[in-house]
Every structure is written in structure tokens, then in C-alpha cells.
Write a protein that holds these residues in place. Structure first.
Motif, PDB file in Angstrom:
ATOM      1  N   SER A  91       0.869  -1.173   0.000  1.00 45.95           N
ATOM      2  CA  SER A  91       0.000   0.000   0.000  1.00 45.95           C
ATOM      3  C   SER A  91       0.908   1.226   0.000  1.00 45.95           C
ATOM      4  N   LEU A  92       0.441   2.341   0.502  1.00 46.62           N
ATOM      5  CA  LEU A  92       1.242   3.560   0.541  1.00 46.62           C
ATOM      6  C   LEU A  92       2.543   3.317   1.300  1.00 46.62           C
ATOM      7  N   LEU A  93       3.657   3.661   0.672  1.00 45.83           N
ATOM      8  CA  LEU A  93       4.961   3.402   1.268  1.00 45.83           C
ATOM      9  C   LEU A  93       5.429   4.555   2.147  1.00 45.83           C
ATOM     10  N   LEU A  94       5.925   4.194   3.323  1.00 47.97           N
ATOM     11  CA  LEU A  94       6.524   5.166   4.227  1.00 47.97           C
ATOM     12  C   LEU A  94       8.037   4.954   4.240  1.00 47.97           C
ATOM     13  N   GLY A  95       8.775   6.035   4.302  1.00 48.62           N
ATOM     14  CA  GLY A  95      10.234   5.946   4.314  1.00 48.62           C
ATOM     15  C   GLY A  95      10.816   7.262   3.827  1.00 48.62           C
ATOM     16  N   ASN A  96      12.100   7.267   3.565  1.00 49.53           N
ATOM     17  CA  ASN A  96      12.768   8.493   3.124  1.00 49.53           C
ATOM     18  C   ASN A  96      12.940   8.494   1.616  1.00 49.53           C
ATOM     19  N   ARG A  97      12.136   9.293   0.928  1.00 50.89           N
ATOM     20  CA  ARG A  97      12.242   9.401  -0.520  1.00 50.89           C
ATOM     21  C   ARG A  97      13.249  10.484  -0.890  1.00 50.89           C
ATOM     22  N   HIS A  98      13.845  10.316  -2.098  1.00 49.33           N
ATOM     23  CA  HIS A  98      14.770  11.338  -2.586  1.00 49.33           C
ATOM     24  C   HIS A  98      14.002  12.555  -3.096  1.00 49.33           C
ATOM     25  N   GLU A  99      12.808  12.306  -3.672  1.00 44.90           N
ATOM     26  CA  GLU A  99      12.031  13.414  -4.204  1.00 44.90           C
ATOM     27  C   GLU A  99      10.774  13.628  -3.367  1.00 44.90           C
TER      28      GLU A  99
END
Length: 239
Positions: A170-178
Motif C-alpha cells: 500500500s502507501l509506502l513510508l520511508g525516506n524518498r529522494h524526491e
């Protein structure tokens, strides 16, 4: 000997997946392929780079050998040629239409690059292929994003790997680059579901949970033509 082949390591799930593979004692080597190398060193990590759309034309052996002067990857190359290793392939290649610039460019990345990578690892002898898809994937969907993910899933099945794992987070949580405004808003709204442990299949899931579930599945799965792993199942597997 077990070998992992991975693409998409510059992405959110891909970075976590690479971390899980490197720390797993089950894998002797991890070969990462991409447009560019990561600023990362590890004894069992091999990185080769190039135009991913032309991966089937790569001289992978020459690329691998160019990474070393001491011949420490000789056993890797020999295992591929002798077909003596159990090879697992992982793909978390993916982008957004906004980042890609158009639907055509999005399709070229989210479908074509994944399928090219699958064809390449099949040639190298991969038995299992594990792919980060998306919740709602459906090749007949009227929603372009879901349709592309669904078509990619269907085309992966056609390779007839011993095992195909289709992971639908489902919706991903974490540290995105953008920065993605829509996902940021959705994550704020839906995060209480994570805290309260509600609606397991639709509540957000962390990138590291997806990665852990993929590695665990690769190591534990039996031969099965295609297996859909839901977001809730990933959360259970990552405990």
C-alpha cells in the motif's frame, strides 16, 4: 551458493532491499545493476552500470571483472557459467508519471526496464523473481498506473520462473529522494492506521518491511508459478 541479482537500488525500497540482502548470511554475492553505481562498498557487493534498456546486450562478465584486480569475483563468474548457484532476482524499479515526464516514458521504465531485467536474469539462470508492484495492479484497469503494473505482472509470469513473487504494498513510508505532495498528505492522514494497527492491507507500510518480506519470501518460498503478496502479508512476514 546463493546469489542475488537486484535492480532499482537507488529507490526507497531498493536501498532497504540491498541492505537486507547484504546482511543476510544466505547470499554469497549480491550483484546490483543500474544506470549508475551507488556510493557503497561491501565485500559481497558487485555493482555494474549501463543503459538498462540495453541490458541484454551487456558484456556482464567483462563489467564484473573490471571491478576487481585481485580476482575476488572469480567464484561468482564461475558459479554463473557452471549454473552451480541458486540465483534469486529482485526488482524494485519504478517511478511516477510526473518524474518520468509522460505516460510513454513511465511505461518505458515501469514496464520495459523490469521486463528487460527479467529476461536478462533468466538468461543468467535465475530461478526466482521478486517484484515490487503496487496495490490495485490490474492489467484491465482504467487507471493507467494500475494497468501498467498489472501488465508488468502478467508479462513476468510468462517467463515461467520457478517462483514469481508479486509484492503489492500500500502507501509506502520511508525516506524518498524526491518530494511527493500527494503521498505526504496521504501518509499524514493514514499514519494513525499504523499506530492503531487497523486495516492491515490498506494502511501504510514501511519500506524496510517490504524489503524484509521479500528476502524472507525468496529464502522460504517453494516453487510456485505466481504468488501475490499483499501489504498485510508483508507486515506479517517482516516481524
Amino acid at each position: 551458493m546463493k546469489i542475488a541479482l537486484i535492480s532499482g537500488t537507488s529507490g526507497m525500497v531498493g536501498m532497504q532491499l540491498l541492505h537486507q540482502l547484504l546482511k543476510s548470511p544466505e547470499y554469497s554475492f549480491v550483484l546490483s545493476v543500474g544506470r549508475r553505481k551507488l556510493a557503497l562498498k561491501h565485500d559481497k557487493l558487485i555493482q555494474i552500470e549501463g543503459d538498462m534498456s540495453k541490458i541484454l546486450e551487456w558484456d556482464w562478465e567483462d563489467k564484473v571483472k573490471s571491478q576487481t584486480l585481485g580476482g575476488e569475483y572469480h567464484s561468482f563468474v564461475e558459479a554463473i557459467h557452471a549454473k552451480s548457484a541458486e540465483i534469486h532476482a529482485f526488482s524494485s524499479i519504478g517511478t511516477t508519471i510526473k518524474v518520468a515526464g509522460s505516460q510513454e516514458k513511465f511505461y518505458a521504465i515501469d514496464h520495459d526496464l523490469v521486463i528487460s531485467f527479467a529476461a536478462w536474469v533468466k538468461k543468467l539462470g535465475a530461478r526466482k523473481f521478486l517484484y515490487v508492484s503496487a496495490m490495485g495492479s490490474d492489467s484491465t484497469s482504467s487507471i493507467f498506473y494500475n494497468r501498467v503494473k498489472g501488465e508488468t505482472e502478467e508479462d513476468l509470469k510468462a517467463f515461467k520462473f520457478d517462483y514469481v513473487g508479486l509484492f503489492r504494498p500500500s502507501l509506502l513510508l520511508g525516506n524518498r529522494h524526491e518530494f511527493r505532495l500527494g503521498e505526504q498528505v496521504a501518509s499524514i492522514v493514514m499514519k494513525p492506521m499504523v499506530w492503531l494497527k487497523l486495516f492491515k492491507n490498506i494502511r501504510p507500510i514501511y519500506d524496510h518491511q517490504v524489503a524484509k518480506a521479500m528476502v524472507k519470501t525468496a529464502l522460504d518460498s517453494k516453487d510456485q508459478q505466481a504468488d501475490i503478496i499483499t501489504s498485510g502479508q508483508m507486515q506479517d512476514l517482516s516481524k
